[in-house]
Structures are given as C-alpha cells and as structure tokens.
Design an enzyme around this catalytic site. Structure first.
Site, PDB file in Angstrom:
ATOM      1  N   LYS A   1       0.816  -1.245   0.011  1.00  0.00           N
ATOM      2  CA  LYS A   1      -0.034  -0.245  -0.065  1.00  0.00           C
ATOM      3  C   LYS A   1       0.874   1.217   0.128  1.00  0.00           C
ATOM      4  CE  LYS A   1      -4.355  -1.671   1.094  1.00  0.00           C
ATOM      5  NZ  LYS A   1      -5.533  -2.076   2.158  1.00  0.00           N
TER       6      LYS A   1
ATOM      7  N   ARG B   1      -3.945 -10.132   4.419  1.00  0.00           N
ATOM      8  CA  ARG B   1      -4.485 -10.055   2.819  1.00  0.00           C
ATOM      9  C   ARG B   1      -3.249  -9.765   2.060  1.00  0.00           C
ATOM     10  NH1 ARG B   1      -6.294  -6.548  -0.922  1.00  0.00           N
ATOM     11  NH2 ARG B   1      -7.684  -7.479  -2.449  1.00  0.00           N
TER      12      ARG B   1
HETATM   13  C1  9MG Z   1     -10.136  -5.150  -1.411  1.00  0.00           C
HETATM   14  N1  9MG Z   1      -9.047  -4.987  -0.530  1.00  0.00           N
HETATM   15  C2  9MG Z   1      -8.077  -3.796  -0.642  1.00  0.00           C
HETATM   16  N2  9MG Z   1      -7.531  -3.551   0.471  1.00  0.00           N
HETATM   17  C3  9MG Z   1      -8.107  -4.432   1.426  1.00  0.00           C
HETATM   18  C4  9MG Z   1      -8.282  -4.380   2.865  1.00  0.00           C
HETATM   19  O1  9MG Z   1      -7.089  -3.574   3.481  1.00  0.00           O
HETATM   20  N3  9MG Z   1      -8.954  -5.319   3.395  1.00  0.00           N
HETATM   21  C5  9MG Z   1      -9.889  -5.881   2.761  1.00  0.00           C
HETATM   22  N4  9MG Z   1     -10.854  -6.597   3.588  1.00  0.00           N
HETATM   23  N5  9MG Z   1     -10.054  -5.822   1.475  1.00  0.00           N
HETATM   24  C6  9MG Z   1      -9.110  -5.126   0.854  1.00  0.00           C
END
Ligand code: 9MG
Length: 275
Positions: free
Chosen positions: A223, A257
C-alpha cells in the site's frame, strides 16, 4: 471468539496466522497493472498463490485503489464468475469474493466462493440481507468515503475510536439481521480514507480491536502508506509489506491479505515460532 470460519466446503482455521492471497481481475488494479485479465493467466496466478501457501484467495473484479471508477454489476460478474468456477473446481482452498454488490455476492457464492469481503461493511442497500441469506463468513471493513474520492481529505477526531465504533456498530447491525457472530470478521481498512498518520495510529493501536471479539483481517501489502516510507514503487515494496504483516500479526491480526504469499508465509513462521 471462534477460531474456525465455516466457508462452505472448507473451514478456515484461525488458530494460526492465515495468509489470504490477492487475485485482482481488473484492468486498472494498482498492483498488477492488468496482467491478470485473461482467465487462464488469473487461474495460473491463483494456483501459484495456493502452492506458495495461501490459505484462502480473495478475488476482486472492481478496483478499490484510490481514484478508481466503479464498474457495473454485469462487468464485475463477467470478470469474477468464470475464475471462481475454475478455481473452485481445481484448487483446494476457500475463495473470498471482494465486492460490495449483492448481485455479485450471489453470483460468486453460486459459482463456488465461500466468503464475502465487503470493503463497505455491507452498507450497500440489500447487502446485509443478501449476506444473511448466503450464510458465509463476511469481512466488514472500515472505509471513509468511497474509493473514487476517499483520499481527497480524510478527517477524524480520533481515528482509532471512530473506526472501532464503526465496526462495533456494523457487527451489531449484521448480528441483528441474523448473521452468525462467529462468521463476522473485522478490518480497519488501511488506506481507505486515511492519511499516513491515520494508518500509523491504527497500526500502533491494532490491539484495541481485540475488544470487539471478532477475527481481525488486515491488508497492508504494497500500500502507498508503505511506499511513503521508502519511496519504493508499488511492485518493490516487499520488505515494507513483510514488516507490516509481521507487526500486524504480532498485534492480533489473524488474517493478512497479501500479494506476496510465499515470502509472507515464511516471515510469519518466525512469528509463530515465538508463540
Ligand atoms: C479489497 N481490498 C483492498 N485492500 C483491502 C483491505 O485492506 N482489506 C480488505 N478486507 N479488502 C481490501
């Protein structure tokens, strides 16, 4: 708090850190530059993530990066359903559908997905009722605003308290509608309507979310908040992403994730070794 999620044919054991692999099927996705638009390429990517140790795959057909334009229900279904069918038929892991749209949720679960990743915490009209009917685990994520404009001027008095209270309220709404509490996951939504300082505060105080008694999912991988620390381009943020995943798990995250599954699995083994 339950340490097992019931994702249809599969159970997801949360007693140890669980790595969720990202499969974006969008032309403008911030991290894959549209490489995975062909079904075959997306399937091969999914297979690689599973071989690398992903316990679950998150499939999304609408970009959620800041500034992204919305897509129609039909476009989203066309992107995700063939891939979900193909993965469900061949790979032995649960599939999460990253969507806010009730019709996409239905189509994805019918195609073989076993969890909903709702970046708007099911605030789209009809989404709570749909998720209740589908009886799969749901990730409720916090976002201020909507992807197209969320980074314009995010404002909070106390970001940790406000995200905490928002998630508490969404848990209550979902439970009242009939979604089993044990099937609800929370996520502070790093990067979704948050400045670098807001994201830092959430990571510093991640333990505060334990009071909500729900499994915690975090997405920090590649990110821009991590890029802001090093100026590394999006595809060269592995060291920052690994550090963030380790810190998040140390502070209570059960699901991370990520894009780089193999490296994250290895990094998290060190955390597990110490617990
Ligand atoms: C789809 N998506 C992109 N970033 C995310 C994040 O931090 N959490 C979740 N649950 N979905 C995300």
């Amino acid at each position: 708090m339950s340490s097992v999620l019931n994702c249809g044919r599969y159970s997801l054991d949360l007693s140890r850190p669980c790595v969720m692999g990202i499969v974006n099927v969008t032309p403008d996705s911030f991290s894959d530059g549209g490489d995975f638009l062909s079904l075959d390429a997306a399937r091969r990517h999914a297979e690689r993530l599973v071989n690398d140790g992903a316990a679950i795959l998150d499939i999304g057909g609408e970009s959620t990066r800041p500034g992204a334009e919305p897509v129609t229900v039909a476009q989203e279904i066309d992107r995700v359903v063939p891939l979900i069918e193909s993965i469900a038929a061949t790979l032995p892991v649960p599939i999460s559908i990253d969507t806010t749209k009730p019709l996409v949720m239905r189509a994805a679960i019918a195609a073989g997905a076993g969890m909903i990743n709702a970046i708007d915490a099911l605030r789209t009209p009809g989404a709570v009722d749909t998720a209740t009917e589908l009886k799969v685990p749901v990730c409720l994520m916090h976002m201020q605003g909507e992807p197209r404009t969320m980074q314009h001027n995010p404002l909070y008095d106390d970001v940790v308290a406000e995200v905490h209270d928002f998630l508490a309220e969404r848990l209550a709404v979902c439970e009242a509608a009939g979604i089993e509490r044990a099937q609800l996951i929370i996520d502070p939504g790093f990067g979704f309507g948050k400045t670098l300082a807001h994201n830092r505060a959430l990571l510093v105080h991640l333990d505060d979310f334990k009071t909500l008694n729900a499994p915690l999912l975090v997405g920090l991988s590649r990110k821009s908040m991590l890029g802001a620390l090093s100026n590394a381009p999006v595809d060269q943020r592995l060291p920052e992403s690994l550090a963030a995943a380790v810190l998040a798990v140390e502070r209570g995250a059960q699901i991370v994730r990520v894009h780089d599954v193999a490296a994250t699995v290895r990094a998290l083994r060190v955390v597990e070794w110490l617990h």
